[in-house]
Design an enzyme around this catalytic site. Structure first.
Site, PDB file in Angstrom:
ATOM      1  N   LYS A 173       0.828  -1.220   0.000  1.00 25.90           N
ATOM      2  CA  LYS A 173       0.000   0.000   0.000  1.00 25.90           C
ATOM      3  C   LYS A 173       0.859   1.266   0.000  1.00 25.90           C
ATOM      4  O   LYS A 173       0.622   2.182  -0.773  1.00 25.90           O
ATOM      5  CB  LYS A 173      -0.931   0.046   1.228  1.00 25.90           C
ATOM      6  CG  LYS A 173      -1.904  -1.105   1.322  1.00 25.90           C
ATOM      7  CD  LYS A 173      -2.916  -0.883   2.427  1.00 25.90           C
ATOM      8  CE  LYS A 173      -2.326  -0.816   3.832  1.00 25.90           C
ATOM      9  NZ  LYS A 173      -1.747  -2.085   4.312  1.00 25.90           N
ATOM     10  N   ARG A 224      11.100  -1.070  11.511  1.00 27.61           N
ATOM     11  CA  ARG A 224       9.996  -0.766  12.426  1.00 27.61           C
ATOM     12  C   ARG A 224       9.905  -1.820  13.518  1.00 27.61           C
ATOM     13  O   ARG A 224      10.091  -3.007  13.258  1.00 27.61           O
ATOM     14  CB  ARG A 224       8.672  -0.731  11.647  1.00 27.61           C
ATOM     15  CG  ARG A 224       8.424   0.596  10.979  1.00 27.61           C
ATOM     16  CD  ARG A 224       7.253   0.563  10.038  1.00 27.61           C
ATOM     17  NE  ARG A 224       6.043  -0.071  10.563  1.00 27.61           N
ATOM     18  CZ  ARG A 224       4.889  -0.094   9.915  1.00 27.61           C
ATOM     19  NH1 ARG A 224       4.774   0.493   8.736  1.00 27.61           N
ATOM     20  NH2 ARG A 224       3.837  -0.691  10.438  1.00 27.61           N
ATOM     21  N   ARG A 252      -9.788   0.750   8.976  1.00 20.43           N
ATOM     22  CA  ARG A 252      -9.304  -0.589   9.317  1.00 20.43           C
ATOM     23  C   ARG A 252     -10.390  -1.445   9.964  1.00 20.43           C
ATOM     24  O   ARG A 252     -10.136  -2.582  10.308  1.00 20.43           O
ATOM     25  CB  ARG A 252      -8.124  -0.479  10.280  1.00 20.43           C
ATOM     26  CG  ARG A 252      -6.766  -0.658   9.586  1.00 20.43           C
ATOM     27  CD  ARG A 252      -5.720  -0.519  10.641  1.00 20.43           C
ATOM     28  NE  ARG A 252      -4.465  -1.134  10.369  1.00 20.43           N
ATOM     29  CZ  ARG A 252      -3.433  -0.531   9.797  1.00 20.43           C
ATOM     30  NH1 ARG A 252      -3.555   0.678   9.328  1.00 20.43           N
ATOM     31  NH2 ARG A 252      -2.286  -1.155   9.683  1.00 20.43           N
ATOM     32  N   ARG A 297      -0.571  -8.997  13.472  1.00 19.60           N
ATOM     33  CA  ARG A 297      -1.169  -7.934  12.635  1.00 19.60           C
ATOM     34  C   ARG A 297      -2.011  -8.546  11.518  1.00 19.60           C
ATOM     35  O   ARG A 297      -3.063  -8.023  11.157  1.00 19.60           O
ATOM     36  CB  ARG A 297      -0.059  -7.041  12.041  1.00 19.60           C
ATOM     37  CG  ARG A 297       0.542  -6.092  13.074  1.00 19.60           C
ATOM     38  CD  ARG A 297       1.887  -5.538  12.638  1.00 19.60           C
ATOM     39  NE  ARG A 297       1.806  -4.645  11.517  1.00 19.60           N
ATOM     40  CZ  ARG A 297       2.864  -4.303  10.773  1.00 19.60           C
ATOM     41  NH1 ARG A 297       4.062  -4.785  11.039  1.00 19.60           N
ATOM     42  NH2 ARG A 297       2.713  -3.474   9.769  1.00 19.60           N
ATOM     43  N   ARG A 309      11.957  -5.394   5.507  1.00 13.83           N
ATOM     44  CA  ARG A 309      11.740  -3.966   5.195  1.00 13.83           C
ATOM     45  C   ARG A 309      12.649  -3.064   6.019  1.00 13.83           C
ATOM     46  O   ARG A 309      12.870  -3.296   7.201  1.00 13.83           O
ATOM     47  CB  ARG A 309      10.306  -3.544   5.579  1.00 13.83           C
ATOM     48  CG  ARG A 309       9.249  -4.106   4.767  1.00 13.83           C
ATOM     49  CD  ARG A 309       8.015  -3.240   4.759  1.00 13.83           C
ATOM     50  NE  ARG A 309       7.311  -3.098   6.023  1.00 13.83           N
ATOM     51  CZ  ARG A 309       6.026  -2.746   6.097  1.00 13.83           C
ATOM     52  NH1 ARG A 309       5.329  -2.517   4.997  1.00 13.83           N
ATOM     53  NH2 ARG A 309       5.445  -2.611   7.269  1.00 13.83           N
TER      54      ARG A 309
END
Ligand code: AMP
Length: 216
Positions: free
Chosen positions: A13, A160, A88, A171, A127
């Site tokens: 996204k 992160r 969400r 998640r 990431r």
């Protein structure tokens, strides 16, 4: 255009929002980025937000809705925006509709990116981010020129706190339980387009451009 980017963590996204922003000039509104900025402010509320985010849980609806409400009617959003990470859950989606209806506006398109869980975990665990610019890298798929350093500034990249495997799994569960029902919600409004999110960022962006051309 008022666009929602829908998809599990790691579906691309953020990457695609940046592509759309540079090609079409729509503003990227990432609630995750806004909340992380608030979380790093050092205030008491900021610390509480950071603790919730680091665990991979959702921040309270009231806080997130307040942030979005304040942001989407600002002048720079008049030319169009993409919501990345919001709504969400159904409550947030309904609240957004009410907010927009109050200004004679609506969501025009929901772009849903589909990827399987195995890919998500692999993408997320590798990431790395440059905090100041939001540029993202991947240790395997899109490594920086110098390990751990941003290509343009040479500054350190970060991982992160919620990007580790255990937290990603939780998640994903939250996504399935709370966010996935939005697929039906927007399908019923006939504004949902589903895009296969496997492949290179450029391949996926090409499909998004087709969807945008069909819906503008
Ligand atoms: P993201 O960058 O979209 O993965 O979001 C990072 C974290 O910010 C999430 O795991 C949540 O803790 C929080 N967050 C972002 N958007 C929302 C939202 N719409 N509702 C609740 N929490 C959110």
């Amino acid at each position: 255009m008022h666009i929602i980017l829908l998809g599990p963590p790691g579906s691309g996204k953020g990457t695609q929002a940046k592509n759309i922003a540079s090609e079409y000039g729509f503003v990227q509104l990432s609630t995750g980025d806004m909340l992380r900025a608030a979380g790093n402010s050092g205030s008491k509320l900021g610390l509480q937000l950071k603790a919730v985010m680091d665990e991979g849980k959702l921040v309270s609806d009231e806080i997130v809705i307040g942030i979005v409400q304040e942001r989407i009617f600002q002048n720079d959003c008049a030319a169009g925006y993409m919501l990345d990470g919001f709504p969400r859950n159904l409550l947030q989606a309904k609240k957004l509709d009410t907010m927009l209806a109050g200004q004679n506006q609506q969501i025009d398109l929901v772009i849903r990116l589909c990827v399987n869980d195995e890919v998500v975990v692999r993408r997320i665990a590798g990431r790395r981010f440059h905090v100041a610019s939001g540029r993202s890298y991947h240790v395997e798929f899109n490594p920086p020129e110098n390990e751990g350093k941003d290509d343009l500034t040479g500054e350190a990249l970060i991982q992160r706190a919620d990007d580790n495997e255990d937290i990603v799994k939780s998640r994903l569960n939250i996504y399935r339980e709370q966010t996935e029902p939005l697929v039906k919600y927007y399908e019923e409004k006939s504004i949902l387009v589903t895009i296969e999110g496997m492949g290179t960022p450029n391949e996926i962006f090409a499909k998004i451009k087709v969807a945008l051309a069909q819906h503008s």
